[in-house]
Design a protein around this motif. Structure first.
Motif, PDB file in Angstrom:
ATOM      1  N   ILE A  10       0.875  -1.169   0.000  1.00  0.00           N
ATOM      2  CA  ILE A  10       0.000   0.000   0.000  1.00  0.00           C
ATOM      3  C   ILE A  10       0.913   1.219   0.000  1.00  0.00           C
ATOM      4  N   VAL A  12       1.436   5.350   0.347  1.00  0.00           N
ATOM      5  CA  VAL A  12       0.916   6.630   0.811  1.00  0.00           C
ATOM      6  C   VAL A  12       1.759   7.746   0.201  1.00  0.00           C
ATOM      7  N   VAL A  14       3.283  11.212   0.166  1.00  0.00           N
ATOM      8  CA  VAL A  14       3.607  12.221   1.195  1.00  0.00           C
ATOM      9  C   VAL A  14       4.510  13.290   0.586  1.00  0.00           C
ATOM     10  N   LYS A  75      -5.555  15.779  -4.617  1.00  0.00           N
ATOM     11  CA  LYS A  75      -6.308  15.134  -3.521  1.00  0.00           C
ATOM     12  C   LYS A  75      -5.693  15.371  -2.153  1.00  0.00           C
ATOM     13  N   GLU A  77      -2.229  14.688   0.535  1.00  0.00           N
ATOM     14  CA  GLU A  77      -1.532  13.465   0.924  1.00  0.00           C
ATOM     15  C   GLU A  77      -2.552  12.370   1.245  1.00  0.00           C
ATOM     16  N   GLY A  78      -2.140  11.110   1.087  1.00  0.00           N
ATOM     17  CA  GLY A  78      -3.034  10.010   1.428  1.00  0.00           C
ATOM     18  C   GLY A  78      -2.675   8.755   0.663  1.00  0.00           C
ATOM     19  N   ILE A  79      -3.497   7.730   0.833  1.00  0.00           N
ATOM     20  CA  ILE A  79      -3.254   6.459   0.148  1.00  0.00           C
ATOM     21  C   ILE A  79      -3.490   6.645  -1.350  1.00  0.00           C
ATOM     22  N   ILE A  82      -2.935   0.697  -4.219  1.00  0.00           N
ATOM     23  CA  ILE A  82      -2.887  -0.602  -3.548  1.00  0.00           C
ATOM     24  C   ILE A  82      -2.460  -1.639  -4.578  1.00  0.00           C
ATOM     25  N   ASN A 125     -13.750   1.937  -8.772  1.00  0.00           N
ATOM     26  CA  ASN A 125     -14.269   2.772  -7.687  1.00  0.00           C
ATOM     27  C   ASN A 125     -13.223   3.736  -7.131  1.00  0.00           C
ATOM     28  N   GLY A 126     -12.453   4.324  -8.034  1.00  0.00           N
ATOM     29  CA  GLY A 126     -11.508   5.357  -7.617  1.00  0.00           C
ATOM     30  C   GLY A 126     -10.206   4.837  -7.035  1.00  0.00           C
ATOM     31  N   VAL A 127     -10.055   3.511  -6.978  1.00  0.00           N
ATOM     32  CA  VAL A 127      -8.842   2.927  -6.389  1.00  0.00           C
ATOM     33  C   VAL A 127      -7.824   2.646  -7.500  1.00  0.00           C
ATOM     34  N   VAL A 129      -5.251   0.533  -8.743  1.00  0.00           N
ATOM     35  CA  VAL A 129      -4.885  -0.851  -8.458  1.00  0.00           C
ATOM     36  C   VAL A 129      -3.664  -1.240  -9.280  1.00  0.00           C
TER      37      VAL A 129
ATOM     38  N   GLU B  77     -15.240   8.419  -4.862  1.00  0.00           N
ATOM     39  CA  GLU B  77     -15.073   7.060  -4.370  1.00  0.00           C
ATOM     40  C   GLU B  77     -13.580   6.753  -4.208  1.00  0.00           C
ATOM     41  N   GLY B  78     -13.257   5.853  -3.303  1.00  0.00           N
ATOM     42  CA  GLY B  78     -11.854   5.464  -3.139  1.00  0.00           C
ATOM     43  C   GLY B  78     -11.596   4.907  -1.746  1.00  0.00           C
ATOM     44  N   ASN B 125      -0.624  12.011   7.588  1.00  0.00           N
ATOM     45  CA  ASN B 125      -0.456  12.205   6.140  1.00  0.00           C
ATOM     46  C   ASN B 125      -1.731  11.922   5.353  1.00  0.00           C
ATOM     47  N   GLY B 126      -2.846  12.371   5.907  1.00  0.00           N
ATOM     48  CA  GLY B 126      -4.101  12.256   5.178  1.00  0.00           C
ATOM     49  C   GLY B 126      -4.760  10.897   5.240  1.00  0.00           C
ATOM     50  N   VAL B 127      -4.149   9.955   5.966  1.00  0.00           N
ATOM     51  CA  VAL B 127      -4.694   8.597   6.041  1.00  0.00           C
ATOM     52  C   VAL B 127      -5.581   8.471   7.290  1.00  0.00           C
TER      53      VAL B 127
END
Lengths: 133, 133
Positions: A10, A12, A14, A75, A77-79, A82, A125-127, A129, B77-78, B125-127
């Motif tokens: 996963i 992230v 940053v 968006k 910072e964030g995931i 995956i 769905n926005g992921v 992958v 979504e996400g 970090n946004g998670v």
């Protein structure tokens, strides 16, 4: 068979790797990342932590306007990603394509001993992958 | 010791559960979710897939204006949440608080046999991080 076995990693996104490591290192009870690497083709500098069977990766941009940069701009910072382990990326890509999944890549990308490819987040769905072997 | 053992689950916020299941079910090679549940206090309806050692959850809102609704409105979504397994949530919360981590919850939330709590995404970090025992 796509043959998804497990989550491989996963990521992230940053801005500041050292700042992020000061948060996540103690969170995972680790004084430093288990691995650090730079992947120039993807313009990322990564701190990797092994957490159970998966890798949890902090990922900063190494180049202005990179994918990570653009993700953070739009968006925050964030995931970002995956990644799922499959036995063989080329086989999985063919099965996905045949089943109507929209892939970003035509052929597998290669890095060190691995092959990987991306499925379009607009289809998932926005992921964002990744599949990796 | 916070004692993070592994990722417990990852939640993807989706608008339409059946539509999402039509994408992710075949992706995981499963004709239906391994578990389906509604968690009224969190206003979520969940399809859960076991993938390796973790649960991958598709999560739709059951109430207008819920957290999931607001997440989708602002980010689309996400992936909304990642949950980490700890031996004891109350102990982990105390350690996190002592180390300066910003928690959303004062006390653990309870659901069925589990306790869980949220760490503030602005600190991570946004998670949006959950810990669960």
């Amino acid at each position: 068979m796509i043959g998804i076995e497990r989550v491989d990693h996963i990521c992230v996104a940053v801005k500041d790797l050292d700042g992020a490591a000061a948060i996540w290192g103690p969170f995972f009870g680790k004084s430093k990342p288990d691995l650090e690497y730079i992947h120039e083709a993807e313009a990322i500098h990564v701190f990797r932590y092994k957490v159970g069977e998966i890798y949890y990766e902090l990922m900063a941009s190494t180049r202005k306007g990179s994918e990570v940069d653009r993700f953070i701009s739009s968006k925050g910072e964030g995931i970002m990603l995956i990644s799922f382990k499959v036995p063989n990326v080329e086989t999985a890509m063919k099965v996905l394509r045949d089943q109507g999944y929209r892939l970003i890549d035509e052929t597998p990308r290669t890095w060190r001993q691995s092959h990987y490819a991306f499925v379009h987040p607009g289809f998932m769905n926005g992921v964002l992958v990744e599949i990796i072997d």
